[in-house]
Each structure stands twice: as structure tokens, then as C-alpha cells.
Design an enzyme around this catalytic site. Structure first.
Site, PDB file in Angstrom:
ATOM      1  CD  GLN B 125       1.293   5.362  -2.366  1.00  0.00           C
ATOM      2  OE1 GLN B 125       0.286   6.002  -2.586  1.00  0.00           O
ATOM      3  NE2 GLN B 125       1.322   4.405  -1.463  1.00  0.00           N
ATOM      4  N   GLY B 126       5.913   6.097  -4.539  1.00  0.00           N
ATOM      5  CA  GLY B 126       7.229   6.092  -3.883  1.00  0.00           C
ATOM      6  C   GLY B 126       7.200   6.763  -2.523  1.00  0.00           C
ATOM      7  CD  GLU B 245      -2.268   4.238   0.197  1.00  0.00           C
ATOM      8  OE1 GLU B 245      -1.755   5.223   0.755  1.00  0.00           O
ATOM      9  OE2 GLU B 245      -1.622   3.274  -0.218  1.00  0.00           O
TER      10      GLU B 245
END
Lengths: 321, 381
Positions: B125-126, B245
Site C-alpha cells: 500500500q503506497g 482497512e
């Protein structure tokens, strides 16, 4: 699997809420603080008129034939307005055991030592050596105790010298009566705590300091967020315990104790943060806040304190072999 | 209200339990947040995929079973109960995939979903950058339009990227409209980490694993097919990912139910010290809190079934599970006493990982702001 209330259950809640908002504004609670019996003028008759006081009585016996699950949301509404009446003691405990036609009733079950409103009801359901006895008021020797919540007229109750008792249940009925009392009390605490949060959110939006509403400050926001979280994770335990009582789940006592411990702690947090966010205004007895806070202090240990309930869960889960 | 499982659900649970009992490696794999462990975990992911347990809730065409959310919850409970390996594919299957299902093109679904489920493509995840952590809208990495080549050129630096040094792909946000401010002008990109101009440097975490990475992008070309959702609409797309998330999909109740069960077992095993009433209280409170989380999830899934969206309520959930996880591990270390400092005691490493819970997926301070402003309706500053 479905964890939600039916539209009928929600409609009953809404109807009771509408009535209580009208019949039991905070001025009514305030007058109960100093009147003769600590109760309201008209809500008991209104609740009777709606049938909720005898909701758990079978239809054949003149009640509504509903379950604890149908009434749990009503208990929350009773808490929300801090209704000063023996609602849980009558509707969830006594009437569910003895049915209708006994007038208004209070109860004294489980580890509870004091009976609320025993001087102004017609009878008290008491637990005596694993039996449930219905004792008419005239047969009781009462000694008044002073509660921090002045609406709660509390009494030690002695029924040893009266013939005016009827045996109405054994060990199983004692256990269930106590569990219903603890569940109703827990739901009432949830309503009280929810109202403390709601009025505090409203207050912090209007009170300005440093040129801004105090509710815009993170230090205030995070306190109320914590209360919201605590209630979010107390509420489903209460609803599940109500469900377990209504279907006679074998673990219903454990479920009741889980919710009782959780909501007592959540309500304590609500009190602390509501008072802190109100500041000195909340410390004044001219604010309504104190009546809700004192009700929480009274109820959070009324039917087993959090440590008692946790220990009941611990014995069932930790000590199981 | 009906808190019982249907015969189909019971059968599903039994099938999952039986398969896991027969297939979960008897010896714990090395941590998936190390390069050797990551490879071992990918072998496990392939086994899961072959038996169609990798992504039970997905459509069958992508390797799933079309399972309901209820069945997915059941699978999660069984998975953690069986002490099965950590899911190194989690950022793909739990975070990116729901976003691809919602915003992706058919071509993107066909190209990415199955390899992601199989573990042949792995995603990190960036989001975070050195100067954009909690203030995610402060992202500075840029995407510059290249009309001639039909794509975008990405430059900048992403950091604290979990398993970035081991993954094949990264999804992330880049500033595509330099004139726009904050939440506007961001675009959600899918980036192959073997593209020219990408440099990845792994570094260690508090818990001793090398699971962190920083990802440098120097004029990295990606074509138009690598944009997820609309150009300059990346914030909205990303928020769908963070909803997954914080809430339901990444940290299901099964994970914490298993921890509570282990804690109860530890309490029973430890004997004498367990007579401390404060520890007894803490253990039973963990059991109650986990049950509260399970029930709250049942209410959420019921509401989703009725057409509701969990939305911001995932912030309530995230604060609760992350702080609960720390409390449970704290209690375990207290029960262990002097053995708490031993690295292989089964709790110390997980305790350190639990401490990351209130930081990742949006710090709990940010979540409390969201709760106050968007759930309670308190005024913004």
C-alpha cells in the site's frame, strides 16, 4: 443469523419515547426530587395504558405476551429520560412472575439489598431462600435509606412477621427474575449514558471559549468519542442478553453479566466526560446533568456491581474444565 | 432477531474446519514479514487458492466461492482458530480487491484479481510519505500526464510500506493536478514495482522483522490502464480502501476471538499468578470485549444485508479492536511474569505488533476526530 430489531419492536420503542418525552421532561424528574414519593404524576398510568407494564404477561392472562427482547428498547427510553418509576422492577421482574391485577410492584432479587419505592407500591416481589414471595405492602416493615439520587426512595424490607405473602416461584424463577432485573437495569443505564452523551455533544457545540465552540477542540472531541466507542461496544451485549433471555439460552446468565459489567463501566465514563465537558455549569445543581449522573451512580451497582458480574462470567468461562 | 446459524452455514463451517485441520502446517512458518518467510507464506497461499479457500467471498470466476458475508465471518473464525499462517496477501485481497470490485474496469478485474488471490501478484500500500502520515491529503508524490506515451509519469517517495520489499505491485495515491489542493487532484494508481525508475529499500520494524520499506519513484511510466477510478478522484477511491482497512475485512472478530482463547488458556496454565484478582479481571474483560466486537460485527453485517453501508462507523471499530489487542497482549505478558521478556514465549512479538494497531490504518487520534465530527456531529475547527 439476523442481529436487528423488527419494525414492531422499533415502533413500540418509538411510541414509548414519544410519550415519555412529553410526560417526563427534566422538570418532572426535578419535581420528583422533592415530592412525597419520588415518582412522576402521570407516566405510570400512561405506561399502563400502553400495555408495556404488563408486556411480559401472557395474552391469555391479560398482558401483551411479549418477550424481554421486545422490552429492552423500552428500558433504554426509560433511562434516556431518567424516568423515576419502578419500571424494571414492575414490568421486567414482578409482573412477569405474578401477572396482572396486583397493582404496582417493586422487587428485591439477587444480591440487591434495598427495594426502590417500596412505600408507594402495592406489593414487593422478594427473593427469600431460593423462593420468590409476593408481599403486600401493608405486611412490610420498611426503613428508609437515603439515596444519592433523591428520586429513588429506597428501603430495607422486612417481611418476617407477616402472613400477607404468597409463594410465586422457586430457584429457577429466582434466577430468571434476577437476570431480567439486571438486563433491564443495564438497558436503562445505556439510555442514561446515551442521553449524557447527547446533551454534552449539544452543549459543547454552543459553549464558546477562546472564540470557538469548545466542541471543536480535540481534547473535548476525543473524550466524547471515547464515550461513543464505549456505548457502541456495550449496546450489542445488551441486545444479545435480551435475546438470550427471550429464547431461554442456556448461557443467558453469563450474557446478562457480560452486558451488566460492560454498560456499568461505559456509563461511568459517560458521567465523567459529560461533567468534565460541561465544566462548572455541570457541577451546578441548577443544571439537569446532576440528576442523570446520580441515577447512573445509583443503578450501576443496583443489581450486582461490575466486579460481581465479571466474577460470574469468570467462574463460567475461566474456571470451566 | 435470530442468532443461530443456518444448516448451510454450519456445513460451511464444518468443511472449512476439516480442511484447515488437515492442511495447516503443523510447524509455524517463519514470519511472513521477512523475505524467506514471505516466500513460504506464498506457497501456503497457493494451497489455499487451489482448494478455493483464499478468497471465499469472491465470485467463482476469480477463485472464490461466492460466499456470503456471514460465511466469510465463519471462515475467518475457523482460520484463526486453526492458528493458520498470517495472510501476506492481505493488502491485496482485503484492501485493494474491494476497491477494484467497486471502481475497477472489467479489464482491471480480469488482470489483477485472480493473480492477487493466488499470490502470484502481491500488493503493498503506497499511502504514507515522509511528510504525509496522518495528514494523508498532504501527499506530494506527483503524476505528470504524458499524452504522447498515453499514460502518466510518477515521481516521489512512499514510506512505512508494509512488505514493500517483497511485493510485486503497489497501489497508491499521487498528485495529478498540481493546481488542486489537499483532497482534490489526487489519482489512485496501480504500480508494478519492477517498472524502470522504481527503487525499493526495506528496513526493520519494532518487532524485529524487516517488514517496512520505502519506495522511491523517479519518472516511472504507467499507462492509462493503471488508473483505478477516475483521474483526480483518487481520494474517494482511497477512502473506500480505508473503510475496509479500519473495519470489517482486515480485522475480523475471528482474529481477536482466537487471541482471547489463547489468553484464557494461558491463564489456566499459569496457575499461581493467575490468582491475582486484577489479572483475573483483565482476562475476563478481554473475553467480554471480544464478544462485544463479535456481536457488533453481526449487527454491522445485518445492516449491510439490509442495504446499509458501514462507512464512518469503521472508525469506532478500528479504535476498539486496536486498543483491545494491546490490552490482551499486556495481560498475557503480566501473566507470564519474568518470562515475558523471552522472545519465543508466544506473546512478546505479537505484543509489539499489537502496538502498531493504533498507528496503522489511520492513527486512533484521527479516528477519534472522525468519530467526533462525522458520527457525533461536533464542530470542525
Amino acid at each position: 443469523m439476523r442481529f436487528a430489531f423488527t419494525t414492531d419492536q422499533l415502533a413500540l420503542r418509538d411510541a414509548v419515547r414519544e410519550m415519555l418525552v412529553k410526560e417526563c421532561p427534566s422538570s418532572e424528574v426535578r419535581s420528583a426530587w422533592s415530592n412525597a414519593n419520588g415518582r412522576t404524576a402521570g407516566t405510570w398510568d400512561a405506561l399502563m395504558g400502553m400495555g408495556v407494564l404488563e408486556a411480559l404477561v401472557p395474552e391469555a392472562a391479560g398482558g401483551l405476551g411479549l418477550s424481554v427482547l421486545d422490552l429492552v428498547l423500552v428500558c433504554e427510553e426509560v433511562g434516556r429520560v431518567a424516568l423515576p418509576e419502578p419500571f424494571v422492577e414492575h414490568a421486567l421482574v414482578a409482573a412477569a412472575v405474578v401477572g396482572s391485577g396486583h397493582g404496582s410492584m417493586s422487587a428485591l432479587v439477587g444480591p440487591a439489598a434495598l427495594s426502590v419505592y417500596a412505600d408507594s407500591v402495592d406489593a414487593v416481589l422478594v427473593e427469600d431462600d431460593e423462593r420468590l414471595l409476593l408481599v403486600a405492602r401493608e405486611g412490610l416493615v420498611l426503613e428508609r435509606q437515603s439515596s444519592v439520587d433523591h428520586t429513588r426512595h429506597l428501603f430495607t424490607v422486612d417481611w418476617s412477621n407477616t402472613e400477607a405473602t404468597t409463594e410465586v416461584g422457586g430457584p429457577r424463577e429466582c434466577a430468571d427474575a434476577f437476570d431480567r432485573a439486571a438486563l433491564g437495569n443495564a438497558a436503562t443505564l445505556l439510555g442514561l449514558a446515551q442521553n449524557l452523551l447527547d446533551v454534552t455533544v449539544d452543549y459543547t457545540a454552543t459553549r464558546s471559549q477562546f472564540g470557538a465552540p469548545i466542541g471543536s477542540f480535540q481534547a473535548v472531541k476525543h473524550k466524547l468519542a471515547d464515550v461513543r466507542i464505549a456505548l457502541e461496544f456495550a449496546r450489542p451485549l445488551i441486545y444479545r442478553a435480551a435475546y438470550s433471555l427471550s429464547v431461554d439460552d442456556i448461557d443467558r446468565s453469563i450474557h446478562v453479566s457480560m452486558c451488566a459489567a460492560q454498560v456499568a463501566d461505559a456509563a461511568s465514563l459517560a458521567v465523567r466526560h459529560a461533567l468534565q465537558c460541561h465544566g462548572a455549569i455541570g457541577y451546578s445543581d441548577e443544571s439537569d446533568l446532576h440528576m442523570w449522573m446520580k441515577r447512573v451512580w445509583a443503578l450501576q451497582r443496583a443489581y450486582g456491581d461490575p466486579a460481581w458480574h465479571r466474577e460470574r462470567v469468570a467462574r463460567a468461562i475461566l474456571d470451566k474444565t | 432477531m435470530d442468532l443461530s446459524w443456518s444448516p448451510t452455514e454450519v456445513e460451511f463451517r464444518n468443511e472449512a474446519r476439516a480442511w484447515l485441520a488437515a492442511n495447516v502446517p503443523s510447524e509455524k512458518l517463519p514470519s511472513g514479514d521477512t523475505s524467506d518467510g514471505f516466500a513460504r507464506h506464498l506457497e501456503w497461499e497457493q494451497r489455499l487458492f487451489d482448494a478455493r479457500w483464499a478468497v471465499v467471498s469472491w465470485p467463482e470466476e476469480y477463485g472464490g466461492r461466492n460466499a456470503t458475508l456471514w460465511e466469510w465471518l465463519i471462515f475467518e473464525e475457523e482460520y484463526y482458530r486453526a492458528r493458520a499462517p498470517q495472510r501476506v496477501t492481505q493488502n491485496g485481497i482485503f484492501l485493494l480487491a474491494p476497491t477494484i470490485f467497486e471502481f475497477g474496469t472489467q479489464e482491471q478485474r480480469d488482470r489483477y484479481l485472480q493473480p492477487m488471490a493466488q499470490g502470484t501478484q502481491t500488493w503493498c500500500q503506497g499511502w504514507s510519505e515522509p511528510d504525509a502520515g496522518s495528514d494523508l491529503a498532504g501527499i506530494r508524490s506527483t503524476a505528470v500526464r504524458d499524452d504522447v506515451a498515453g499514460g502518466w509519469r510518477l515521481s516521489g517517495q512512499k514510506t512505512w510500506t508494509t512488505r514493500g520489499a517483497f511485493c510485486t505491485h503497489m497501489f497508491g495515491l499521487f498528485r495529478s493536478d498540481p493546481a488542486a489542493e489537499r483532497h482534490a487532484g489526487l489519482t489512485y494508481f496501480l504500480v508494478p514495482l519492477d517498472a524502470p525508475g522504481v527503487t525499493v529499500r526495506g528496513f526493520g520494524r519494532l518487532d524485529g522483522d524487516e517488514g517496512f520499506a520505502e519506495v522511491f519513484l523517479d519518472d516511472v511510466f504507467v499507462d492509462d490502464a493503471m488508473v483505478l477510478g477516475e483521474v483526480n478522484d483518487g481520494w474517494k477511491v482511497a477512502m473506500a480502501t480505508t473503510g475496509s482497512e479500519r473495519g470489517l475485512t482486515l480485522r475480523s472478530p475471528g482474529r481477536f476471538m482466537a487471541t482471547a482463547d489463547r489468553l484464557v488458556q494461558l491463564y489456566r496454565d499459569i496457575g499461581a499468578r493467575a490468582s491475582d484478582p486484577a489479572l483475573r479481571h483483565a482476562v475476563v474483560q478481554a473475553v467480554i470485549d471480544v464478544e462485544a466486537y463479535r456481536l457488533q460485527t453481526l449487527a454491522t453485517v445485518t445492516a449491510i444485508g439490509d442495504g446499509g453501508k458501514p462507512g464512518v462507523t469503521s472508525s469506532l471499530t478500528k479504535v476498539f479492536w486496536s486498543e483491545l489487542d494491546i490490552r490482551m497482549h499486556d495481560t498475557a505478558l503480566a501473566l507470564l511474569g519474568t518470562a515475558a521478556e523471552l522472545e519465543d514465549n508466544g506473546w512478546m512479538k505479537d505484543f509489539q505488533f499489537a502496538l502498531s494497531g493504533p498507528i496503522y490504518a489511520g492513527t486512533n487520534e484521527i479516528q477519534r476526530n472522525v468519530i467526533a465530527e462525522r458520527i457525533l456531529g461536533m464542530p470542525k475547527r
